[in-house]
Scaffold this active site. Structure first.
Site, mmCIF file in Angstrom:
data_model
loop_
_atom_site.group_PDB
_atom_site.id
_atom_site.type_symbol
_atom_site.label_atom_id
_atom_site.label_comp_id
_atom_site.label_asym_id
_atom_site.label_seq_id
_atom_site.Cartn_x
_atom_site.Cartn_y
_atom_site.Cartn_z
ATOM 1 C CG HIS A 129 58.256 -12.881 52.881
ATOM 2 N ND1 HIS A 129 57.838 -11.665 52.406
ATOM 3 C CD2 HIS A 129 57.218 -13.374 53.594
ATOM 4 C CE1 HIS A 129 56.614 -11.419 52.837
ATOM 5 N NE2 HIS A 129 56.209 -12.449 53.563
ATOM 6 C CG ASP A 175 67.232 -10.916 48.026
ATOM 7 O OD1 ASP A 175 66.404 -11.193 48.904
ATOM 8 O OD2 ASP A 175 67.915 -9.877 48.031
HETATM 9 P P1 ADQ Z 1 64.926 -8.521 53.029
HETATM 10 O O1 ADQ Z 1 65.984 -9.553 52.944
HETATM 11 O O2 ADQ Z 1 64.944 -7.645 54.217
HETATM 12 O O3 ADQ Z 1 63.465 -9.157 52.904
HETATM 13 P P2 ADQ Z 1 64.546 -6.562 50.698
HETATM 14 O O4 ADQ Z 1 63.384 -7.052 49.924
HETATM 15 O O5 ADQ Z 1 65.685 -6.140 49.841
HETATM 16 O O6 ADQ Z 1 65.165 -7.635 51.669
HETATM 17 O O7 ADQ Z 1 64.203 -5.291 51.604
HETATM 18 C C1 ADQ Z 1 63.041 -5.159 52.326
HETATM 19 C C2 ADQ Z 1 62.799 -3.693 52.716
HETATM 20 O O8 ADQ Z 1 63.779 -3.226 53.628
HETATM 21 C C3 ADQ Z 1 62.774 -2.739 51.531
HETATM 22 O O9 ADQ Z 1 61.656 -1.915 51.640
HETATM 23 C C4 ADQ Z 1 64.081 -1.953 51.674
HETATM 24 O O10 ADQ Z 1 63.985 -0.622 51.226
HETATM 25 C C5 ADQ Z 1 64.334 -1.985 53.172
HETATM 26 N N1 ADQ Z 1 65.770 -1.954 53.453
HETATM 27 C C6 ADQ Z 1 66.691 -2.846 53.080
HETATM 28 N N2 ADQ Z 1 67.919 -2.475 53.508
HETATM 29 C C7 ADQ Z 1 67.749 -1.317 54.168
HETATM 30 C C8 ADQ Z 1 68.644 -0.412 54.826
HETATM 31 N N3 ADQ Z 1 69.941 -0.644 54.855
HETATM 32 N N4 ADQ Z 1 68.130 0.690 55.406
HETATM 33 C C9 ADQ Z 1 66.814 0.932 55.338
HETATM 34 N N5 ADQ Z 1 65.921 0.138 54.721
HETATM 35 C C10 ADQ Z 1 66.378 -0.967 54.146
HETATM 36 C C11 ADQ Z 1 62.877 -10.465 52.685
HETATM 37 C C12 ADQ Z 1 63.482 -11.308 51.561
HETATM 38 C C13 ADQ Z 1 63.429 -10.538 50.244
HETATM 39 C C14 ADQ Z 1 61.984 -10.117 49.942
HETATM 40 C C15 ADQ Z 1 61.369 -9.411 51.146
HETATM 41 C C16 ADQ Z 1 59.886 -9.149 50.948
HETATM 42 O O11 ADQ Z 1 64.829 -11.665 51.895
HETATM 43 O O12 ADQ Z 1 63.923 -11.345 49.188
HETATM 44 O O13 ADQ Z 1 61.982 -9.244 48.827
HETATM 45 O O14 ADQ Z 1 61.505 -10.197 52.318
HETATM 46 O O15 ADQ Z 1 59.213 -10.325 50.599
#
Ligand code: ADQ
Length: 461
Positions: free
Chosen positions: A155, A363
């Site tokens: 991921h 990311d």
């Molecule tokens: P994350 O680093 O967690 O995931 P991201 O893809 O931005 O990053 O977010 C994942 C989910 O968490 C989204 O559905 C988002 O809405 C939710 N989210 C993020 N911050 C939040 C907050 N403050 N409050 C509530 N919900 C929140 C990892 C990788 C990413 C990749 C994902 C999926 O780091 O690059 O996109 O996995 O593969």
């Protein structure tokens, strides 16, 4: 299709929606069907790491979890996964700590995962392992006699050879990845970097689109961008926009343009630079003073890792400074929240936002960028500002693309977004929405599992 067995470090709590579920759970919802199995760590700490999983069934899906001991949690999760691999794979070698004892614990926990999972497996299962916590699992399962097809999806980003080789066990890590049948990455670029590592560091022949032959076995590197169900998210956003929370937000804005950022509080997300970019907007473009409100949701994350505690202190200070410098008795420029918020509430907030700020330093993909686009009203859409170093930028070229290391580029992008004419906003949004729809959660699951299922089983053994 065969039964799918998903293996990930954390397993969503069956029936619980919301922030804890995260992007993985949302994206995999389409791959999971009644009869499937999801296996991983419960999130709980026990006296010892347990090898007998607890199984709960919800909507026909089995969720099997084990607990970890405190020692395993610290060495495997806090140290090796999140203080070695996480910073390395996000291009931050200066933040990497490496201890052999942590790596041994990491392999041991993977061994525990393998032993606990093995009795639950059936002959034709497709096993889909997720993320950097579980790189050695394929080798361990093979050693236990598992002959099923096993795929791995990363991921987070993958790094070029010149960076990977700073990891003392880099070659071993590549060898571990080669035990899978398919290794998936978020972008073409990361897939290319993986192939390049196999060529330079292992001496393998690795051609784009072709399986790589490795000692009596082959592994297929696959670019497979993760996505969301855009139409479903748009519906949630439209409904949420009329709900109590969004109405309260709108009232509090008093007609000001609304800027939103939603992240985990993580040093890869570029939050201090983002706050600095906003501060310079107010400094440089006086016309926006008193006219904009920026909400940054930065949900606390990995609080046992020291660098995350330091980042929180830095951000608390920076947020206070902006408000102290520019705020007024009836205007708080930056609203800063370190609690996670429910996905539905956030969807409503996206819907009324004029600007979505997504500026990670690195990311894998960044699903917030896709969610923001899906949530926009097509007749008056907000503008996405996106880091060139988010995987999402490979496709989402109609966003305002910035370099997140350059706070001035965030400032200029904010000014451009806040003054962008409606026609241009609509044009960019239409193009972005078409891409977000096409690169959906379903397309992601179909592409990965399709590639895994296509392999002849004999080749997988
Ligand atoms: P994350 O680093 O967690 O995931 P991201 O893809 O931005 O990053 O977010 C994942 C989910 O968490 C989204 O559905 C988002 O809405 C939710 N989210 C993020 N911050 C939040 C907050 N403050 N409050 C509530 N919900 C929140 C990892 C990788 C990413 C990749 C994902 C999926 O780091 O690059 O996109 O996995 O593969």
């Amino acid at each position: 299709m065969a039964r799918v067995v998903i293996v990930s470090n954390r397993v969503p709590k069956p029936g619980v929606e919301g922030p804890a579920a995260g992007g993985l759970a949302v994206a995999l919802a389409d791959a999971i069907k009644p009869g499937d199995l999801w296996f991983g760590w419960s999130g709980s700490i026990a006296k010892e790491t347990l090898l007998t999983p607890r199984v709960v069934t919800a909507k026909g899906v089995d969720y099997a979890t084990i607990d970890l001991s405190k020692d395993d949690y610290e060495h495997f999760y806090v140290n090796y996964a999140n203080s070695t691999l996480w910073p390395l794979l996000h291009f931050r070698p200066g933040m990497v700590t490496f201890e052999r004892a942590d790596y041994e614990a990491y392999v041991d926990v993977n061994r525990s995962f393998g032993h606990a999972l093995k009795p639950l497996l059936k002959d034709d299962d497709l096993i889909w392992v997720h993320d950097y916590h579980l790189i050695p699992l394929a080798r361990i399962l093979r050693k236990l006699g598992v002959k099923n097809r096993i795929g791995f999806f990363l991921h987070v980003p993958f790094v070029p050879a010149s960076l990977l080789e700073t990891l003392p066990n880099a070659v071993e890590t590549l060898k571990e990845l080669c035990n899978y049948d398919v290794v998936g990455f978020q972008t073409e670029r990361h897939t290319g970097d993986f192939r390049d590592c196999l060529r330079r560091m292992m001496g393998y022949e690795a051609e784009p689109g072709k399986p790589v032959k490795v000692k009596g076995h082959s592994v297929l590197p696959l670019a497979c961008p993760i996505g969301i169900d855009a139409d479903a998210f748009a519906k949630i956003a439209m409904r949420a926009a009329k709900a109590k929370d969004t109405l309260r937000l709108i009232e509090s804005l008093a007609g000001r343009a609304f800027i939103i950022g939603v992240d985990r509080l993580d040093y890869t997300k570029g939050l201090p630079n983002r706050v600095e970019g906003f501060s310079r907007l107010l400094e440089r473009y006086e016309e926006h003073r008193g006219k904009v409100s920026y909400l940054q949701v930065a949900a606390r994350s990995r609080e046992d890792v020291v660098s995350y505690q330091e980042l929180k202190r830095e951000l608390d200070r920076a947020a206070g400074e902006v408000n102290g410098k520019f705020g007024d008795y009836d205007w708080v420029p930056l609203r800063y929240i370190t609690r996670p918020m429910a996905r539905n509430t956030i969807a409503g907030f996206y819907n009324v936002a004029r600007v979505g700020l997504v500026t990670p330093l690195r990311d894998g993909m960044n699903l917030v960028a896709k969610e923001f686009v899906a949530a926009q009203p097509p007749d008056d859409p907000g503008v996405l500002i996106l880091s060139e170093f988010a995987g999402a930028a490979e496709e989402m070229t109609e966003a305002i693309i910035i370099n997140p290391h350059d706070a001035d580029s965030i400032t200029e992008a904010l000014h451009k977004a806040l003054t962008m004419p409606l026609d241009e906003r609509k044009e960019r949004h239409q193009a972005l929405l078409a891409k977000v729809r096409a690169s959906s959660a379903k397309a992601f699951c179909d592409r990965f599992l399709g590639a895994l299922e296509e392999l002849p089983k004999a080749a997988a053994a």
